[in-house]
Design an enzyme around this catalytic site. Structure first.
Site, PDB file in Angstrom:
ATOM      1  CE  LYS A   1     -41.893  51.193 -17.925  1.00 12.08           C
ATOM      2  NZ  LYS A   1     -42.017  50.168 -19.145  1.00 12.08           N
TER       3      LYS A   1
ATOM      4  N   GLY B   1     -42.103  44.592  -9.893  1.00 10.77           N
ATOM      5  CA  GLY B   1     -40.937  44.365 -10.743  1.00 10.77           C
ATOM      6  C   GLY B   1     -39.775  43.730 -10.045  1.00 10.77           C
TER       7      GLY B   1
ATOM      8  CB  VAL C   1     -35.805  47.585 -11.831  1.00  9.43           C
ATOM      9  CG1 VAL C   1     -36.600  48.682 -12.202  1.00  9.43           C
ATOM     10  CG2 VAL C   1     -35.073  47.030 -12.969  1.00  9.43           C
TER      11      VAL C   1
ATOM     12  CD  GLU D   1     -45.472  42.054  -5.765  1.00  4.05           C
ATOM     13  OE1 GLU D   1     -44.582  41.281  -5.467  1.00  4.05           O
ATOM     14  OE2 GLU D   1     -46.080  42.056  -6.441  1.00  4.05           O
TER      15      GLU D   1
ATOM     16  CB  CYS E   1     -43.827  38.237  -7.619  1.00  2.00           C
ATOM     17  SG  CYS E   1     -45.470  38.649  -7.283  1.00  2.00           S
TER      18      CYS E   1
ATOM     19  CD  GLU F   1     -38.428  36.464  -8.740  1.00  2.00           C
ATOM     20  OE1 GLU F   1     -39.759  36.464  -8.557  1.00  2.00           O
ATOM     21  OE2 GLU F   1     -37.950  37.570  -8.932  1.00  2.00           O
TER      22      GLU F   1
END
Length: 508
Positions: free
Chosen positions: A207, A259, A263, A281, A315, A412
């Site tokens: 996805k 992500g 989540v 990750e 990230c 973040e």
């Protein structure tokens, strides 16, 4: 809050003197826009299931926008749970009948073909990535697409050598893999996940992020062109419900997600309850540590690249600068002078250094966190630059007088915002760097190799760069600790999550 030419976020009173704009340094350039004629975008895209593009069963679609102009690019099918069922069934059939039994040397041929086609169509992919995601064309052209091809080349080499990767063990693919990727590096993240999964004999349902689906769908067309067997790779586009349907599907043998940490925790709970192997990750709040003995100009360039690359949508971005107290003032002034030469604007212009923020939602989050930094007393600096009237934009930002307790030092931001803190001793640098729930990456700048090794041994980070930053290689593993996730992608380590392996009788 708007972040256009009348941006309300201004430097706090008492800050440093205004640094001249790039024009003051004679750095004005004529526009150099990349042509979009090489890209052909369809009005509507279906799901890619069983080697074909098909409509979503519900008929629902969503629009993907250009973040630089807010103009619609295409209508994208929104996959439902029923569509995910179809994709998983197609992947299962392909895995058991074709891809799993196929010799590794034959699978390698397909991966090599994909890699070569990515190279041959690099300009097309780069332009489309920039149009859909907002990142500067020079980054798509010079980083994202070449690295994407490199990962397929690298894992194609492993496909017929798994007995050497796992000596003395019998290796088998997991089966059908569900993968979910983010919007900051759409094609590169797809390559990171697809290449090792395919090399080891798995089939995939992937996805893409809802704001950046177009290069994944172009990759699907490429896979048709190279003759990849039907069902080996399936793309289901959509938002959160599509991802949830994939995560919760009962016939998935392995999950991989890149992500947000929030989540990721939800996915971990679901996978743990069902015993499904998982790689995560997630987020990061990397410390970029500069010692007084560093090569200062080189370090300035590294810090700029570490936080403003891809608008800070990284990230592992070096979003916390820890600079030794003895050089802090002069280093920050050099940093501001360099930031004044950074060009913000049209992502398709080859001169652009910082492009558009990916979405209105991400712009709102960046803006809210920057406002919190001002409210908590940090000193804000933004260069004097104009922003386009349309699209999603934010000025590159530096915060000084930042404390560990400030949200901008802990959360973040995922945007072009740098928080500057100081330290006196290496021990204090380690303590401040590790004072975060994240543990993805870090950077160290010093001329002393012994200091690099001492620091690296004590930093809670999965990836540590020394006297450089944001350098990647397919042969090198990447991943984090703590709330930055677990598992590794890249290198021989990246094969491990996609296989089951048992000792061979008489083997070591």
């Amino acid at each position: 809050m708007s972040t256009d030419k009348n941006d309300k976020v201004e430097p706090a009173s008492g800050g440093s003197a205004v640094v001249p704009s790039p024009l003051a340094f004679g750095l004005d350039y004529a526009p150099a826009p990349e042509s979009t004629s090489i890209v052909s975008i369809e009005k509507e895209y279906g799901l890619f299931i069983g080697g074909k593009f098909v409509e979503a069963q519900s008929g629902e679609t969503f629009t993907t926008l250009s973040p630089a102009t807010e103009e619609p690019l295409a209508q994208i099918a929104a996959a439902s749970a029923a569509d995910v069922d179809r994709a998983v069934a197609a992947a299962r059939k392909a895995q058991t009948e074709v891809w799993g039994p196929m010799p590794g040397r034959e699978r390698a041929k397909y991966l090599f073909r994909i890699a070569r086609q990515l190279q041959e169509r690099a300009r097309e992919f780069a332009v489309l990535e920039t149009m859909d995601g907002g990142k500067p064309i020079k980054e798509s052209r010079d980083v994202d697409i070449p690295l994407s091809a490199a990962y397929f080349f690298y894992y194609a080499g492993w496909a017929d050598k798994l007995e050497y990767a796992f000596p003395g063990r019998k290796v088998a693919p997991r089966g059908v893999v569900g993968q979910i990727i983010p919007w900051n590096f759409p094609l590169l993240m797809a390559s990171w996940k697809l290449a090792p999964a395919l090399a080891t004999g798995n089939t995939v349902v992937l996805k893409p992020a809802e704001t950046t689906p177009l290069t994944a769908l172009l990759l699907a067309q490429l896979m048709q062109d190279v003759g990849l067997p039907d069902g080996v790779v399936n793309f289901v586009t959509g938002a959160g419900p599509t991802g949830a349907a994939l995560v919760e599907h009962g016939d998935i043998d392995k999950l991989a997600f890149t992500g947000s940490t929030a989540v990721g925790k939800q996915i971990q709970r679901s996978a743990a309850a069902r015993g499904v192997p998982l790689t995560l990750e997630l987020g990061g709040k990397a410390a970029h540590i500069v010692f007084e003995d560093a090569a200062i100009e080189q370090a300035v360039e590294g810090v700029i690249d570490g936080i403003y690359f891809n608008q800070g949508h990284v990230c592992c971005a070096g979003s916390r600068l820890l600079v030794q107290e003895s050089i802090a003032d002069s280093f920050v002034e050099r940093l501001k002078r360099r930031l004044a030469t950074v060009r913000v604007g049209d992502p398709l212009d080859k001169n652009t250094d910082v492009g558009a923020i990916n979405s209105a939602a991400q712009l709102a989050r960046i803006t809210e966190l920057v406002e919190s930094g001002v409210a908590e007393g940090a000193e804000l600096y933004q260069p004097d630059c104009s922003l386009p009237d349309r699209g999603f934009w934010f000025k590159p930002t530096i915060f000084t007088n930042v404390h560990q307790s400030h949200r901008i030092a802990r959360d973040e931001i995922f945007g072009p915002v740098l928080s500057v803190l100081t330290f006196r001793t290496p021990e204090e640098a380690v303590a401040k760097a590790n004072d975060t729930p994240y543990g993805l990456s870090a950077g160290i700048w010093t001329e002393k190799g012994s200091k690099i090794l001492w620091m690296a041994d004590r930093l809670d980070a999965g990836v540590i760069w020394a006297n450089t930053y944001n350098k990647f290689d397919p042969a090198s593993p990447f991943g984090g600790y703590k709330e930055s996730g677990f598992g590794r992608e890249g290198g021989l380590h990246g094969l491990v999550p996609y296989v089951s392996h048992t000792p061979i009788a008489g083997g070591s």
